[in-house]
Design a protein around this motif. Structure first.
Motif, PDB file in Angstrom:
ATOM      1  N   SER A   1      -0.425   6.768   0.808  1.00 36.60           N
ATOM      2  CA  SER A   1      -0.713   5.369   1.091  1.00 36.60           C
ATOM      3  C   SER A   1       0.477   4.722   1.799  1.00 36.60           C
ATOM      4  CB  SER A   1      -0.978   4.630  -0.228  1.00 36.60           C
ATOM      5  OG  SER A   1       0.212   4.629  -1.016  1.00 36.60           O
ATOM      6  N   LEU A   2       0.294   3.499   2.242  1.00 40.70           N
ATOM      7  CA  LEU A   2       1.390   2.745   2.842  1.00 40.70           C
ATOM      8  C   LEU A   2       2.519   2.593   1.830  1.00 40.70           C
ATOM      9  CD1 LEU A   2       2.685   1.107   5.098  1.00 40.70           C
ATOM     10  CD2 LEU A   2       1.390  -0.874   4.287  1.00 40.70           C
ATOM     11  N   GLU A   3       2.167   2.341   0.582  1.00 39.87           N
ATOM     12  CA  GLU A   3       3.178   2.221  -0.477  1.00 39.87           C
ATOM     13  C   GLU A   3       3.978   3.522  -0.611  1.00 39.87           C
ATOM     14  OE1 GLU A   3       3.584   1.204  -5.246  1.00 39.87           O
ATOM     15  OE2 GLU A   3       1.609   1.163  -4.308  1.00 39.87           O
TER      16      GLU A   3
END
Length: 76
Positions: A52-54
């Motif tokens: 994910s972006l995280e």
């Protein structure tokens, strides 16, 4: 694709997916599923990861990058 019918009454099923890879392939694959049916597959290259972006931002921080969010825009 084969579905193990003995598992249909539970919340999980066993699915067999045919991978389109070259002989001798070693690595990781991303397989996209929709309603229990394979829709697409993609082999990751050496050194690639999927997240994910995280996950990306955390990885960037771990290797020393400073993440600076864009400044709040002021309305005129």
């Amino acid at each position: 694709m084969k579905i193990n019918s003995s598992n249909l009454s539970t919340s999980t099923i066993a699915v067999t997916v045919d991978l389109n890879i070259k002989a001798g392939f070693t690595g990781m694959m991303i397989v996209q599923m929709e309603n229990g049916v394979e829709k697409a597959q993609f082999p990751l290259r050496r050194g690639e990861f999927f997240g994910s972006l995280e996950d990306f931002l955390n990885t960037a921080r771990m290797v020393g990058y400073q993440i600076i969010p864009p400044a709040a825009q002021v309305k005129a």
